[in-house]
Design a protein around this motif. Structure first.
Motif, short mmCIF file in Angstrom:
data_model
loop_
_atom_site.label_atom_id
_atom_site.label_comp_id
_atom_site.label_asym_id
_atom_site.label_seq_id
_atom_site.Cartn_x
_atom_site.Cartn_y
_atom_site.Cartn_z
N GLY A 389 -1.72 -4.32 12.26
CA GLY A 389 -3.02 -3.91 12.73
C GLY A 389 -3.31 -2.45 12.41
O GLY A 389 -2.49 -1.74 11.82
N LEU A 390 -4.48 -2.00 12.83
CA LEU A 390 -4.91 -0.63 12.61
C LEU A 390 -4.51 0.24 13.79
O LEU A 390 -4.38 -0.25 14.92
CB LEU A 390 -6.43 -0.59 12.45
N ASN A 391 -4.34 1.53 13.55
CA ASN A 391 -4.21 2.43 14.68
C ASN A 391 -5.61 2.90 15.07
O ASN A 391 -6.61 2.53 14.44
CB ASN A 391 -3.27 3.61 14.35
N ARG A 392 -5.71 3.73 16.11
CA ARG A 392 -7.03 4.14 16.61
C ARG A 392 -7.85 4.84 15.53
O ARG A 392 -9.03 4.55 15.34
CB ARG A 392 -6.87 5.08 17.81
N ARG A 715 -5.58 -4.11 16.73
CA ARG A 715 -6.88 -3.73 16.19
C ARG A 715 -6.94 -4.28 14.77
O ARG A 715 -6.05 -4.00 13.97
CB ARG A 715 -7.04 -2.21 16.16
N LEU A 716 -7.98 -5.03 14.46
CA LEU A 716 -8.07 -5.67 13.15
C LEU A 716 -9.42 -5.41 12.49
O LEU A 716 -10.46 -5.46 13.15
CB LEU A 716 -7.85 -7.19 13.27
N ARG A 717 -9.36 -5.15 11.21
CA ARG A 717 -10.57 -4.95 10.44
C ARG A 717 -11.50 -6.16 10.51
O ARG A 717 -12.72 -6.04 10.62
CB ARG A 717 -10.20 -4.68 8.98
N LYS A 718 -10.92 -7.36 10.47
CA LYS A 718 -11.75 -8.56 10.45
C LYS A 718 -12.55 -8.71 11.74
O LYS A 718 -13.65 -9.25 11.73
CB LYS A 718 -10.91 -9.80 10.20
N VAL A 719 -12.01 -8.23 12.86
CA VAL A 719 -12.75 -8.32 14.12
C VAL A 719 -13.90 -7.33 14.11
O VAL A 719 -15.02 -7.64 14.55
CB VAL A 719 -11.81 -8.08 15.32
N LEU A 720 -13.66 -6.13 13.61
CA LEU A 720 -14.75 -5.16 13.48
C LEU A 720 -15.85 -5.72 12.59
O LEU A 720 -17.04 -5.63 12.91
CB LEU A 720 -14.21 -3.85 12.89
#
Length: 752
Positions: A389-392, A715-720
């Motif tokens: 996942g992504l960090n903040r 945190r995932l790019r696809k959810v954003l």
């Protein structure tokens, strides 16, 4: 305890040891509950189905539309089940057809929204002799396409009664459109064990109309036009040129294949645009790729990008050993057919590098071409078996990049409709007028959507009401916008297309007029007030405040207004339809809700003494009251009650299959999220970000004292990307989501 006993009985019937550990059975029980009075028919069918066929019947029940759950008889379902299995078992190609393919492309009793006919036995007995010598599904389908239509006396005609005819409706008149012809051919194919599905485009890319046709499975999907046979061949049709110009991932100009099994994509029924119960996969890429030349000395290489559980859309570039770009394109997302991949032509034996990127996520892989149709997968980096996942900081950067891309697309694609002052979606046309007031704040303008009265009257009357609404109110600051209702019916402002049009309008103006999405306000007078009563609770997460003037709520309830400031203005003498009495009742309802939940249900109800339906503009006091309030999209408590027009998303909650009149109440505090009420909801999606809790720490989700989930959420790019695509709202983007299976409502009801 009665319903709990029924749930347990169904659980035992289908042989599962534990409902809580078997999500398909939870879905089955939920469907039986939704069937209402027809539950007995479905249970009877389950009880009578042969043991080896029972799971196939469960599949049908779990994926059929709600209207079928409440209406189909046991006799109807069992006949379809019996003859579907008989056709499958007797076909020479049975061993080539998987159970999954059988369930989704042979077993279903319908393709789209056509009338449900008991065609299976009749068609099996009529058409099996026609294909007795066929050795493959493709051969059988070609024979049926040549012989069925003359045999049943059906031909193409624009004089057919309607587009979405069932087989027997077409046979009764002898006329059908491409839609009705396709339905008939699909059912004929399925009746003899040939996997077949409905395919179509809402609008050719050249604007020349829509079209429907059929796909047949024979070690891959092949197409044919219904009642348009091309001898013994498939994959030939008059429309291949137009199909090659289709646009992938475009709901107007793409090509979609129906799936009885639920997917993330709805099939766009142009003849019934409000229907949301027909599912699909995007198969555009296969038709577009089919028009590409195949260079000599090359083979096909397919590309995809994936994370832990899904395919990702993104830009792909392929470089040869010298770093020269030799191919580029867009990888397919999850809304495409699982077999549809971006395809290029490369030289076998050579080495290449594939580079992929999408909104801050970039990947590369080196590979050698070894065979035709080789699949190159650009997988996410993995840690502990899961996609990283992504960090903040990364999540913030990805959100910013996604928004810039989205805003540029809106400027390119939507400026014309705002300039023309008219929106058109799914055949509904909504003109609008607006005027800017005051100086624009640094964080964006406010938007005031003001709905006119009238309704149930000639167009000229409603046009005059629209003109009146344009000058009815003035705001200190913002865009004051008066839309003209798309219809002249009594329910001008609370039909399902209004939600879609308003969503698009807000999405456009956020970009094109720099609207602050937290300061969008809704108001309406008379029939426009009716619309506020209905739209405000079901679209509460779109608005900063709402004002109802001189309207009637009809059947709606105020529970969904928990986080929306709501003001109601009514003349004390406005007696027709008991508007004044109903307003007083809502005053009491809102007061009661606020008393039980003091941090929610902010409201101001004013019954104007001595006033009738016209309040001499005293209701204009609502505007400064609203202007002092703004939206909170991430409240600590959400009360979501679905109306007859349903939504998939509300504040930071989402559902994949919305159910009318369902109710969910959720609260959060710190790292804890609690499901307080759940009626008609089996699976809930929680959308989260770092402004709500610490995503680097464990999150606990519970219901009735039982922990449903405890752990970190990535945190995932696809959810954003997904949450931005849903609303086009930069403040409505979430970086994390969690699906939780809720406890059975019967079990929850037995808690002390």
């Amino acid at each position: 305890m009665r319903l709990l006993t029924l749930a347990t009985a169904v659980c035992l019937l289908v042989g599962s040891p534990c409902l809580a550990q078997d999500p398909p059975l939870r879905r089955l029980e939920a469907c039986l509950v939704l069937a209402g009075e027809n539950r007995g028919e479905l249970k009877a069918a389950l009880a009578q189905a042969p043991k080896e066929q029972r799971e196939d019947l469960e599949f049908l029940i779990q994926h059929m539309p709600p209207s079928d759950l409440s209406s189909l008889s046991a006799e109807f379902l069992l006949e379809h089940l019996t003859y579907a299995h008989r056709a499958w078992a007797s076909s020479p190609w049975k061993e080539r057809i998987s159970r999954e393919l059988f369930r989704n492309e042979i077993l279903p009793y319908a393709s789209i929204n056509e009338r449900r006919d008991a065609w299976r036995r009749d068609f099996h007995e009529r058409f099996s002799p026609l294909v007795a010598e066929a050795k493959s599904p493709a051969e059988a389908a070609a024979i049926l396409n040549q012989k069925v239509f003359p045999l049943v006396g059906v031909r193409y005609s624009t004089k057919r009664r309607k587009a979405d005819q069932s087989p027997y409706e077409s046979m009764e008149t002898g006329l059908a459109s491409c839609t009705g012809l396709s339905v008939l051919l699909i059912d004929a194919c399925r009746s003899v064990g040939v996997p077949a599905r409905f395919v179509g485009t809402p609008l050719w890319a050249d604007g020349s109309g829509n079209h429907s046709w059929v796909e047949i499975w024979d070690d891959g999907w092949h197409f044919t036009g219904a009642a348009e046979p091309t001898g013994d061949d498939l994959d030939r049709a008059w429309f291949t040129g137009r199909a090659s110009k289709a646009i992938p991932a475009d709901e107007r100009h793409g090509i979609f294949a129906v799936s009885f099994k639920h997917t993330l994509q709805r099939f766009p029924l142009v003849w019934h645009p409000e229907a949301d119960f027909v599912f699909a996969v995007d198969v555009t890429g296969r038709y577009v790729a089919g028009d590409l030349p195949w260079p000599d000395g090359t083979v096909r290489v397919r590309f995809c990008a994936t994370d832990a559980d899904s395919r990702l859309a993104g830009r792909l570039t392929v470089l040869d050993a010298k770093g020269k770009r030799v191919f580029e394109g867009q990888t397919r997302g999850d809304n495409f057919d699982a077999n549809d991949h971006l395809t290029g032509f490369l030289i076998p034996g050579c080495r290449y590098e594939a580079q992929w990127s999408q909104a801050g996520d970039s990947r590369k892989v080196r590979f050698q071409v070894e065979k035709d149709e080789q699949l190159v997968n650009l997988e996410a980096a993995v840690i502990g078996g899961q996609a990283q996942g992504l960090n903040r900081k990364e999540a913030k950067a990805v959100a910013s990049e996604l928004w810039k891309t989205h805003a540029e697309r809106i400027r390119t694609e939507r400026s014309a409709e705002i300039k023309a002052r008219v929106l058109e979606v799914d055949g509904q046309r909504m003109p609008f007028w607006y005027k800017a007031f005051g100086k624009a704040p640094s964080d964006g303008r406010s938007l005031w959507i003001s709905m006119h009265g009238g309704g149930g009257a000639p167009a000229a009357v409603n046009d005059q009401q629209w003109e009146n609404q344009k000058g009815l109110y003035k705001v200190e600051e913002g865009i004051y916008l008066a839309p003209r209702a798309p219809t002249d019916t009594w329910n001008l402002w609370h039909q399902g297309h209004i939600d879609v049009l308003f969503d698009r309008l807000i999405e456009d103006l956020i970009v094109l007029e720099n609207i602050n999405p937290d300061r969008v306000y809704l108001m309406g007078y008379s029939a426009g007030g009716d619309g506020v009563y209905q739209l405000a609770p079901r679209m509460a997460d779109r608005f900063g405040a709402a004002a109802m003037m001189a309207g009637h709520p009809n059947e709606t309830v105020p529970d969904g207004l928990r986080n929306l400031a709501f003001t109601l203005h009514m003349g004390a003498n406005d007696a027709p339809y008991d508007r004044n009495k109903v307003a007083a009742r809502w005053r009491d309802l809102l007061a009661g809700l606020h008393e039980k939940d003091p941090s929610g249900y902010e409201h101001w109800v004013e019954i104007h003494a001595g006033k009738g339906h016209w309040m001499d503009r005293e209701d204009a006091a609502a505007l400064p009251w609203m202007a002092a309030r703004s939206r909170d999209l991430r409240p600590e408590r959400v009360v979501w009650v679905q109306d007859d027009v349903t939504h998939k998303r509300f504040y930071w909650l989402a559902v994949e299959q919305p159910v009318a009149r369902s109710r969910i109440v959720v609260s959060r505090k710190g790292q804890e999220i609690e499901i307080l009420e759940a009626q008609g909801v089996q699976t809930l999606v929680l959308r989260l970000d770092d402004s709500m809790l610490d995503l680097d720490e464990a999150v606990r989700v519970s219901q009735g004292g039982e922990v449903l989930y405890e752990g970190q959420i990535q945190r995932l790019r696809k959810v954003l990307a997904k949450t931005l695509a849903e609303r086009g709202d930069p403040k409505g983007m979430f970086c994390s989501e969690l699906r939780v299976q809720l406890r059975d409502p019967d079990e929850a009801g037995d808690q002390p």
